[in-house]
Motif scaffolding. Structure first.
Motif, PDB file in Angstrom:
ATOM      1  N   ILE A   1     -15.108  26.837 -11.148  1.00 52.81           N
ATOM      2  CA  ILE A   1     -14.479  27.623 -12.203  1.00 52.81           C
ATOM      3  C   ILE A   1     -13.694  26.665 -13.101  1.00 52.81           C
ATOM      4  CG2 ILE A   1     -14.355  29.687 -10.768  1.00 52.81           C
ATOM      5  CD1 ILE A   1     -11.342  29.201 -10.531  1.00 52.81           C
ATOM      6  N   ALA A   2     -13.556  27.017 -14.356  1.00 56.07           N
ATOM      7  CA  ALA A   2     -12.935  26.139 -15.347  1.00 56.07           C
ATOM      8  C   ALA A   2     -11.507  26.596 -15.660  1.00 56.07           C
ATOM      9  CB  ALA A   2     -13.772  26.132 -16.627  1.00 56.07           C
ATOM     10  N   ASN A   3     -10.798  25.729 -16.372  1.00 53.62           N
ATOM     11  CA  ASN A   3      -9.429  26.002 -16.802  1.00 53.62           C
ATOM     12  C   ASN A   3      -9.453  26.821 -18.091  1.00 53.62           C
ATOM     13  OD1 ASN A   3      -6.726  26.011 -17.409  1.00 53.62           O
ATOM     14  ND2 ASN A   3      -6.509  23.783 -17.539  1.00 53.62           N
ATOM     15  N   PHE A   4      -8.902  28.018 -18.060  1.00 58.83           N
ATOM     16  CA  PHE A   4      -8.939  28.897 -19.224  1.00 58.83           C
ATOM     17  C   PHE A   4      -8.162  28.308 -20.392  1.00 58.83           C
ATOM     18  CE2 PHE A   4      -7.297  32.493 -21.768  1.00 58.83           C
ATOM     19  CZ  PHE A   4      -8.507  33.032 -22.157  1.00 58.83           C
ATOM     20  N   SER A   5      -7.120  27.519 -20.089  1.00 58.54           N
ATOM     21  CA  SER A   5      -6.282  26.988 -21.163  1.00 58.54           C
ATOM     22  C   SER A   5      -6.899  25.772 -21.848  1.00 58.54           C
ATOM     23  CB  SER A   5      -4.891  26.627 -20.631  1.00 58.54           C
ATOM     24  OG  SER A   5      -4.958  25.565 -19.709  1.00 58.54           O
ATOM     25  N   ASP A   6      -7.990  25.250 -21.306  1.00 55.28           N
ATOM     26  CA  ASP A   6      -8.686  24.143 -21.959  1.00 55.28           C
ATOM     27  C   ASP A   6      -9.524  24.645 -23.135  1.00 55.28           C
ATOM     28  OD1 ASP A   6      -7.724  22.156 -20.337  1.00 55.28           O
ATOM     29  OD2 ASP A   6      -9.457  22.119 -19.006  1.00 55.28           O
ATOM     30  N   THR A   7      -9.870  23.737 -24.029  1.00 54.94           N
ATOM     31  CA  THR A   7     -10.869  24.059 -25.040  1.00 54.94           C
ATOM     32  C   THR A   7     -12.225  24.204 -24.352  1.00 54.94           C
ATOM     33  OG1 THR A   7     -11.421  21.748 -25.475  1.00 54.94           O
ATOM     34  CG2 THR A   7      -9.608  22.711 -26.744  1.00 54.94           C
ATOM     35  N   ILE A   8     -13.162  24.817 -25.038  1.00 57.54           N
ATOM     36  CA  ILE A   8     -14.479  25.033 -24.422  1.00 57.54           C
ATOM     37  C   ILE A   8     -15.134  23.719 -24.010  1.00 57.54           C
ATOM     38  CG2 ILE A   8     -16.827  25.862 -24.870  1.00 57.54           C
ATOM     39  CD1 ILE A   8     -15.591  28.207 -26.374  1.00 57.54           C
ATOM     40  N   PRO A   9     -15.125  22.654 -24.821  1.00 61.96           N
ATOM     41  CA  PRO A   9     -15.696  21.380 -24.363  1.00 61.96           C
ATOM     42  C   PRO A   9     -14.958  20.810 -23.146  1.00 61.96           C
ATOM     43  CG  PRO A   9     -15.493  21.377 -26.738  1.00 61.96           C
ATOM     44  CD  PRO A   9     -14.744  22.574 -26.248  1.00 61.96           C
ATOM     45  N   GLU A  10     -13.619  20.947 -23.125  1.00 62.54           N
ATOM     46  CA  GLU A  10     -12.835  20.419 -22.008  1.00 62.54           C
ATOM     47  C   GLU A  10     -13.131  21.139 -20.702  1.00 62.54           C
ATOM     48  OE1 GLU A  10      -8.937  20.992 -23.589  1.00 62.54           O
ATOM     49  OE2 GLU A  10      -8.737  18.908 -24.274  1.00 62.54           O
ATOM     50  N   ARG A  11     -13.526  22.399 -20.781  1.00 69.28           N
ATOM     51  CA  ARG A  11     -13.766  23.188 -19.571  1.00 69.28           C
ATOM     52  C   ARG A  11     -14.872  22.598 -18.709  1.00 69.28           C
ATOM     53  NH1 ARG A  11     -13.428  29.440 -21.938  1.00 69.28           N
ATOM     54  NH2 ARG A  11     -11.219  29.330 -22.561  1.00 69.28           N
ATOM     55  N   GLU A  12     -15.758  21.847 -19.311  1.00 68.68           N
ATOM     56  CA  GLU A  12     -16.871  21.282 -18.550  1.00 68.68           C
ATOM     57  C   GLU A  12     -16.483  20.003 -17.810  1.00 68.68           C
ATOM     58  OE1 GLU A  12     -19.829  22.804 -18.113  1.00 68.68           O
ATOM     59  OE2 GLU A  12     -18.795  24.414 -19.176  1.00 68.68           O
ATOM     60  N   SER A  13     -15.376  19.400 -18.162  1.00 67.97           N
ATOM     61  CA  SER A  13     -15.039  18.087 -17.603  1.00 67.97           C
ATOM     62  C   SER A  13     -14.220  18.148 -16.326  1.00 67.97           C
ATOM     63  CB  SER A  13     -14.293  17.246 -18.645  1.00 67.97           C
ATOM     64  OG  SER A  13     -13.073  17.868 -19.006  1.00 67.97           O
ATOM     65  N   THR A  14     -13.368  19.152 -16.182  1.00 65.18           N
ATOM     66  CA  THR A  14     -12.510  19.264 -15.000  1.00 65.18           C
ATOM     67  C   THR A  14     -12.537  20.696 -14.490  1.00 65.18           C
ATOM     68  OG1 THR A  14     -11.048  17.532 -15.855  1.00 65.18           O
ATOM     69  CG2 THR A  14     -10.189  18.907 -14.089  1.00 65.18           C
ATOM     70  N   LYS A  15     -12.967  20.865 -13.248  1.00 63.95           N
ATOM     71  CA  LYS A  15     -13.115  22.201 -12.682  1.00 63.95           C
ATOM     72  C   LYS A  15     -12.580  22.238 -11.254  1.00 63.95           C
ATOM     73  CE  LYS A  15     -17.186  23.527 -15.404  1.00 63.95           C
ATOM     74  NZ  LYS A  15     -18.545  24.115 -15.347  1.00 63.95           N
ATOM     75  N   LYS A  16     -12.381  23.457 -10.757  1.00 65.64           N
ATOM     76  CA  LYS A  16     -12.074  23.650  -9.345  1.00 65.64           C
ATOM     77  C   LYS A  16     -13.369  24.042  -8.634  1.00 65.64           C
ATOM     78  CE  LYS A  16      -8.101  25.673  -8.284  1.00 65.64           C
ATOM     79  NZ  LYS A  16      -6.984  26.648  -8.274  1.00 65.64           N
ATOM     80  N   MET A  17     -13.641  23.393  -7.525  1.00 67.49           N
ATOM     81  CA  MET A  17     -14.893  23.586  -6.802  1.00 67.49           C
ATOM     82  C   MET A  17     -14.650  24.394  -5.531  1.00 67.49           C
ATOM     83  SD  MET A  17     -17.008  21.893  -8.749  1.00 67.49           S
ATOM     84  CE  MET A  17     -18.431  21.935  -7.657  1.00 67.49           C
ATOM     85  N   TYR A  18     -15.582  25.293  -5.244  1.00 71.16           N
ATOM     86  CA  TYR A  18     -15.495  26.139  -4.052  1.00 71.16           C
ATOM     87  C   TYR A  18     -16.858  26.224  -3.369  1.00 71.16           C
ATOM     88  CZ  TYR A  18     -11.078  27.556  -6.159  1.00 71.16           C
ATOM     89  OH  TYR A  18      -9.820  27.546  -6.700  1.00 71.16           O
TER      90      TYR A  18
END
Length: 419
Positions: free
Chosen positions: A284-301
């Motif tokens: 899942i991505a960080n909602f507060s990031d920009t859309i391009p930034e969401r792809e670079s850092t995520k939480k993995m489950y």
């Protein structure tokens, strides 16, 4: 490929299906439509086919009208796409019916989608299962041409696990002795997950380790031609260690390099895609990031707590958040995010105005204040209708000014009392 072998497989499945004992699962299947079931190996895709077939038999369909082939049967595991027509030819030599066709774990046959598309074009009813999200890639989806409904199959939910244990909850079960039964049964589900075949196994860790190795080797290494199996295995272990924390591809790559694995960022990203394709992990991505930034850092489950648990020592905190992540992903899909900027919150579902913190134990005053204050602060930036703290076993309702925060145990949340 010998048609007599195929005939023997069809006959054996026709005899077996009616006698399989099932826990009925809540998956709606409409008559007249074609389906593709995808999900983690051993999540129950085959048994959903059995469930539907048994419902057809109960309505009067003859077993001879069922054409069921499991492509993991060693007698046909080397069948090619050019030989798939022999399945239909073999059936026609046996019966005069127009069958409903069930093709189980067909993803091992390269080019299978063209055969399945032709069957649908011929107005045949077809059901397909597979253990690989790549089955739904853009290219394959284009080939299937919208002629199939897609169903993702997850391991058993906690409610289904209670059904398996023959626990039928009464209306006021939380005020009755049944509550103790639910809490007791949840312990096993919490640590060992929802793969039904594992429920009655004594050595669950060994069984789940074997399943993991099968997924890693058959569904990822062999299918994708990976030569660095050790590096992939180490990546999975690092992902298990990293549950709870946002993780970037660069950081994972650096970790692998620090322990002697020669991998590039591109390779690391590709490995993550393979793990997702095999329904082992999701992100899942960080909602507060920009859309391009969401792809670079995520939480993995991990899709199943049992598979995560085989990598962990003192796993409780990670297992709790992982279980919440899975439940939210099942309910809301890619609408689930975490929030990290001016405040840190474990999960947000902006479209549904939901925010959730996960805290194993609320006994410590500092911990309690941190979790609650994070939700209150988030509400200023991202107004929510539902604010929840999910714990292992605490239940209370808090009022902070005009804000209400529900603190609920995980087993209660999984049973659907609070959305």
């Amino acid at each position: 490929m010998d048609k007599n072998v195929i005939k023997g497989i069809i006959l054996a499945q026709q005899e077996r299906i009616a006698s399989v004992e099932l826990i009925e699962r809540n998956y709606d299947i409409e008559d007249g439509l074609n389906y593709v079931f995808v999900g983690l190996r051993r999540a129950g895709k085959t048994y959903l086919l059995y469930q539907y077939i048994q419902s057809l038999l109960a309505r009067g369909m003859k077993k001879e009208e069922i054409l069921f082939v499991n492509f993991e049967d060693e007698r046909i595991n080397d069948i090619s796409k050019e030989e798939l027509h022999l399945i239909i030819d073999a059936y026609r030599e046996m019966y005069e019916y127009e069958p409903i066709i069930f093709l189980d774990e067909i993803q091992n046959v390269k080019g299978w989608e063209h055969f399945v598309r032709r069957l649908a074009d011929e107005k045949r009813r077809v059901f397909v299962t597979g253990s690989n999200a790549h089955m739904l890639s853009r290219e394959i989806a284009t080939t299937l041409g919208g002629r199939f409904m897609i169903k993702e199959v997850y391991p058993f939910s906690f409610g289904e696990y209670l059904d398996y244990r023959k626990v039928e909850l009464g209306r006021n079960w939380k005020l009755s002795p049944q509550r103790a039964d639910v809490v007791r049964l949840f312990e096993n589900y919490f640590y060992w997950g929802g793969i039904a075949e594992c429920f009655d196994v004594n050595d669950k860790r060994s069984w789940l380790t074997s399943l993991y190795q099968k997924v890693l080797y058959s569904d990822i290494v062999v299918r994708n031609g990976i030569r660095n199996e050790q590096g992939l295995n180490l990546l999975v272990k690092k992902l298990a260690d990293s549950v709870l924390q946002p993780t970037s591809i660069k950081r994972l790559c650096d970790i692998l390099k620090s322990i002697g694995q020669k991998v590039t960022r591109e390779t690391t990203g590709t490995y993550l895609e393979y793990l997702h394709d095999a329904y082992l992990t999701f992100s899942i991505a960080n909602f507060s990031d920009t859309i391009p930034e969401r792809e670079s850092t995520k939480k993995m489950y991990f899709y199943d707590n049992g598979l995560l648990n085989i990598f962990l020592y003192q796993p409780e905190t990670k297992l709790l958040e992982n279980m919440v992540a899975v439940e939210l992903y099942k309910r809301y899909g890619e609408k689930v995010f975490y929030y990290r900027r001016n405040v840190e919150v474990d999960f947000v579902v902006p479209e549904h105005r939901v925010a959730i913190q996960v805290c194993y134990n609320m006994n410590d005053a500092t911990t309690r204040d941190r979790e609650i204050n994070a939700l209150v602060a988030l509400n200023k930036y991202l107004p929510c209708d539902t604010l929840i703290v999910i714990t292992k076993d605490t239940r209370e309702t808090l009022h902070i000014g005009d804000i209400t925060v529900e603190v609920i145990p995980i087993w209660e949340y999984l049973l659907g009392d609070v959305r």
